[in-house]
Design a protein around this motif. Structure first.
Motif, short mmCIF file in Angstrom:
data_model
loop_
_atom_site.label_atom_id
_atom_site.label_comp_id
_atom_site.label_asym_id
_atom_site.label_seq_id
_atom_site.Cartn_x
_atom_site.Cartn_y
_atom_site.Cartn_z
N UNK A 29 26.81 39.18 29.43
CA UNK A 29 27.18 37.70 29.52
C UNK A 29 28.74 37.31 29.49
N UNK A 30 29.54 38.47 29.46
CA UNK A 30 31.05 38.19 29.31
C UNK A 30 31.66 39.12 30.54
N UNK A 31 33.05 39.18 30.55
CA UNK A 31 33.61 39.99 31.48
C UNK A 31 34.38 41.13 30.76
N UNK A 32 34.35 42.38 31.08
CA UNK A 32 34.94 43.42 30.39
C UNK A 32 36.29 43.31 30.61
N UNK A 33 37.07 43.95 29.86
CA UNK A 33 38.50 43.85 29.65
C UNK A 33 39.17 44.45 31.14
N UNK A 34 38.73 45.61 31.65
CA UNK A 34 39.10 46.10 32.88
C UNK A 34 38.65 45.19 33.94
N UNK A 35 37.65 44.62 34.21
CA UNK A 35 37.53 43.62 35.05
C UNK A 35 38.31 42.53 34.99
N UNK A 36 38.55 41.99 34.07
CA UNK A 36 39.45 40.61 33.81
C UNK A 36 40.82 41.07 34.18
N UNK A 37 41.41 42.33 33.77
CA UNK A 37 42.72 42.67 34.12
C UNK A 37 42.91 42.81 35.63
N UNK A 38 41.97 43.69 36.26
CA UNK A 38 41.97 43.69 37.56
C UNK A 38 41.91 42.36 38.32
#
Length: 278
Positions: free
Chosen positions: A198-207
């Motif tokens: 239901x959220x975005x992972x830190x790695x996905x958000x950074x990329x």
């Protein structure tokens, strides 16, 4: 070079004669920003990175230089002090004018904070969240605009301006200055939500932030990128009269720290002007 409010050019600067462009970024020391800047270095190894940071980020500089051996400069500034930020922009302008760095092709305004109380004030007397998340970005953009390339992303007037929303992301430390309950929710509840999809992972958000900054996510000027796709922002952001009033109010609040020559431009892409990557 020491300047007021602790703003200085770090001795970590290297020659950037082969750089294709300059990338300026705030908020690269932790969370989404730290992951995003490593992607920026990988995707644009020839670009010169200028990182605006409050504290010591020598470990990050070493990490970035190990990725591509590229040039990295740290300019210190406290975004809660508009004078400190103004001094930092002067240092950046000097790097471009006097030391031959290429113009700014990308400006990533990622630094931010979140309070659950409106009682916190900066040294300038502004409410802290508005000061760091809105006023500081306004001063940064306005003072650096003359040093940007015509295709720079994150610029008023006729340049491409995009906003980025990473969604719900655990581990960003955005609520580090919030109340106890909010900090608990960010550190304990959001990671569970992210693991449930239901959220975005830190790695996905950074990329995704790096891709949005470099134009890999195709968005028109004034566009709003919700994670990886262009979407409509809040209904209020499409009210041009309201956005004009916001722009004028921010100009008034920050006028002491803006360039001496008034900016008379009236951008046709006013909506989303103050959307900021978190």
């Amino acid at each position: 070079m020491q300047q007021e409010q602790g703003t200085q050019e770090s001795p970590q600067h290297e020659s950037a004669t082969t750089a294709e462009k300059t990338i300026v970024m705030t908020g690269a020391s932790r969370g989404i920003g730290r992951i995003a800047v490593t992607h920026l270095r990988t995707l644009q190894p020839g670009a010169h990175l200028i990182l605006v940071a409050r504290g010591d980020i020598s470990d990050l500089v070493d990490e970035l230089q190990s990725i591509a051996g590229g040039s990295v400069t740290v300019v210190h500034a406290d975004l809660s002090s508009l004078q400190s930020l103004a001094d930092a922009t002067d240092a950046i302008a000097d790097l471009i004018r006097a030391k031959g760095l290429p113009p700014i092709g990308t400006l990533v305004c990622n630094a931010g904070l979140q309070h659950t109380s409106a009682l916190m004030k900066t040294i300038d007397g502004f409410e802290s969240t508005i000061a760091v998340n809105v006023l500081a970005n306004h001063v940064l953009i306005r003072r650096l605009r003359d040093h940007m390339t015509p295709d720079a992303r994150r610029m008023p007037s006729t340049w491409t301006v995009v906003g980025y929303n990473p969604g719900f992301v655990a581990g960003t430390d955005l609520a580090r200055d919030a109340d106890v309950f909010s900090r608990f929710a960010m550190r304990r509840v959001l990671p569970v939500v992210a693991r449930m999809g239901l959220g975005t992972s830190l790695s996905e958000a950074g990329q995704s932030l790096a891709e949005a900054a470099l134009g890999a996510i195709d968005a028109p000027s004034g566009g709003y990128i919700d994670r990886t796709k262009v979407a409509r922002s809040s209904p209020e952001s499409y009210d041009r009269i309201r956005e004009r009033q916001v722009w004028d109010a921010v100009e008034t609040l920050t006028t002491e720290y803006l360039p001496s020559t008034a900016d008379t431009d009236r951008s046709p892409h006013a909506h989303n002007r103050h959307h900021r990557s978190q």
